[in-house]
Design a protein around this motif. Sequence first.
Motif, PDB file in Angstrom:
ATOM      1  N   ALA A 226      44.623  48.501 -12.986  1.00 24.13           N
ATOM      2  CA  ALA A 226      44.400  48.906 -11.593  1.00 24.13           C
ATOM      3  C   ALA A 226      42.930  48.687 -11.272  1.00 24.13           C
ATOM      4  O   ALA A 226      42.131  48.414 -12.165  1.00 24.13           O
ATOM      5  CB  ALA A 226      44.795  50.368 -11.403  1.00 24.13           C
ATOM      6  N   PHE A 227      42.570  48.824  -9.997  1.00 27.64           N
ATOM      7  CA  PHE A 227      41.178  48.595  -9.614  1.00 27.64           C
ATOM      8  C   PHE A 227      40.244  49.460 -10.450  1.00 27.64           C
ATOM      9  O   PHE A 227      40.577  50.579 -10.826  1.00 27.64           O
ATOM     10  CB  PHE A 227      40.962  48.850  -8.115  1.00 27.64           C
ATOM     11  N   THR A 228      39.071  48.953 -10.735  1.00 31.31           N
ATOM     12  CA  THR A 228      38.150  49.641 -11.644  1.00 31.31           C
ATOM     13  C   THR A 228      37.411  50.806 -10.977  1.00 31.31           C
ATOM     14  O   THR A 228      37.095  50.743  -9.784  1.00 31.31           O
ATOM     15  CB  THR A 228      37.115  48.649 -12.215  1.00 31.31           C
ATOM     16  N   VAL A 229      37.153  51.826 -11.767  1.00 31.04           N
ATOM     17  CA  VAL A 229      36.374  52.967 -11.276  1.00 31.04           C
ATOM     18  C   VAL A 229      34.890  52.634 -11.186  1.00 31.04           C
ATOM     19  O   VAL A 229      34.102  53.423 -10.665  1.00 31.04           O
ATOM     20  CB  VAL A 229      36.552  54.203 -12.197  1.00 31.04           C
ATOM     21  N   ALA A 230      34.510  51.455 -11.698  1.00 30.92           N
ATOM     22  CA  ALA A 230      33.102  51.043 -11.645  1.00 30.92           C
ATOM     23  C   ALA A 230      32.709  50.532 -10.266  1.00 30.92           C
ATOM     24  O   ALA A 230      31.563  50.201 -10.031  1.00 30.92           O
ATOM     25  CB  ALA A 230      32.829  49.962 -12.690  1.00 30.92           C
ATOM     26  N   GLY A 231      33.641  50.453  -9.358  1.00 32.23           N
ATOM     27  CA  GLY A 231      33.358  50.036  -7.988  1.00 32.23           C
ATOM     28  C   GLY A 231      34.468  50.544  -7.092  1.00 32.23           C
ATOM     29  O   GLY A 231      35.204  51.458  -7.455  1.00 32.23           O
TER      30      GLY A 231
END
Length: 340
Positions: free
Chosen positions: A170-175
């Motif tokens: 899933a989309f990254t928590v870094a952005g």
Amino acid sequence: MQFRLALLMVLIVCAFPVALFAKETKDVKFPLKNGEAVVFSHDVHLLKYNNNCRICHNAIFDLKAKRHYTMAEMEKTKSCGACHSGIKAFSVADEKSCVKCHKGKPRNVEFKIKGLGQTTFSHSAHLAKISDGCKACHNGTVITGKEGRVTMAQMEKGKTCGACHNGKRAFTVAGNCGKCHAGMKPREITWKAKGVTDAKFSHDFHLEAFSCKDCHTKLFAFKAGAKHFSMTDMQKGKSCGGCHNGKEAFSVAGDCNKCHKGYKPGAVIFKNEGGEVKFSHEFHLEAYKCADCHNKIFPMRAGAKHHTMGDMEKGMSCGACHNGKDAFTSNGECDKCHKM
């Protein structure tokens, strides 16, 4: 009349022990923050175990401790898991059996974060996308029930949300901050430093050229009490120096006024046995820039080493310029600096 009275007394005496020793068992409700309460029925369990309270008390449930166990602990035979292991009764680890104790639908989980508004986790949205249901997260690894809140930096290392939000599953928590922090508008940050004017960092200005993940959390950790770096650290690529290196953006080794607006460095006074020495920034800035001295000659940090006159004669500290060529030598003309 006396016979009837005696009979009544016998009936009362016989009934009294029954009333005295009768068990009063109630359903026990375990409230959950994000779902319906779990209800434990004494009647159902006592019927199965012939009214033997000792099956559970205090071997499994210590009435004095009043401790609540996590699902991960129950799967290791703690609390309800002592019987609900799949042998005596249905297993607490069985995904299909969750609804036997947890009635209703799980609620949204809301996290309030200082400076970032409210983040809402939707159980229904996530359960619609995963095949292994609750156990995908509530497995003692992703969510253990013991860790409490974790930082964004910890999520980037695979903790909690970061176990799936890693840029692959899933989309990254870094952005992608706006996907979870709806309506977030990062504010201007002010750093107060002793002896200089405040340094202001504008998120609005930097977000015109960069995204959140360019800085967080590689350069700036998302956590309270994150380390504050010195100007010397920045020159080594830490913090702001990750970009402000003279290549990608102006260097932190000079141009002080670009961050410290209206900064006018004051005089620095050194006290020693040779008399008080006063260094005038104002005088030296007529011929030099901040970067000519900081941080190559003079580190901008608390507790920096004080050099001796012997060190200066070897080209250290003031002696880097006061060498008899660029400026008067530090090996003589003492009264120019040491006012007696």
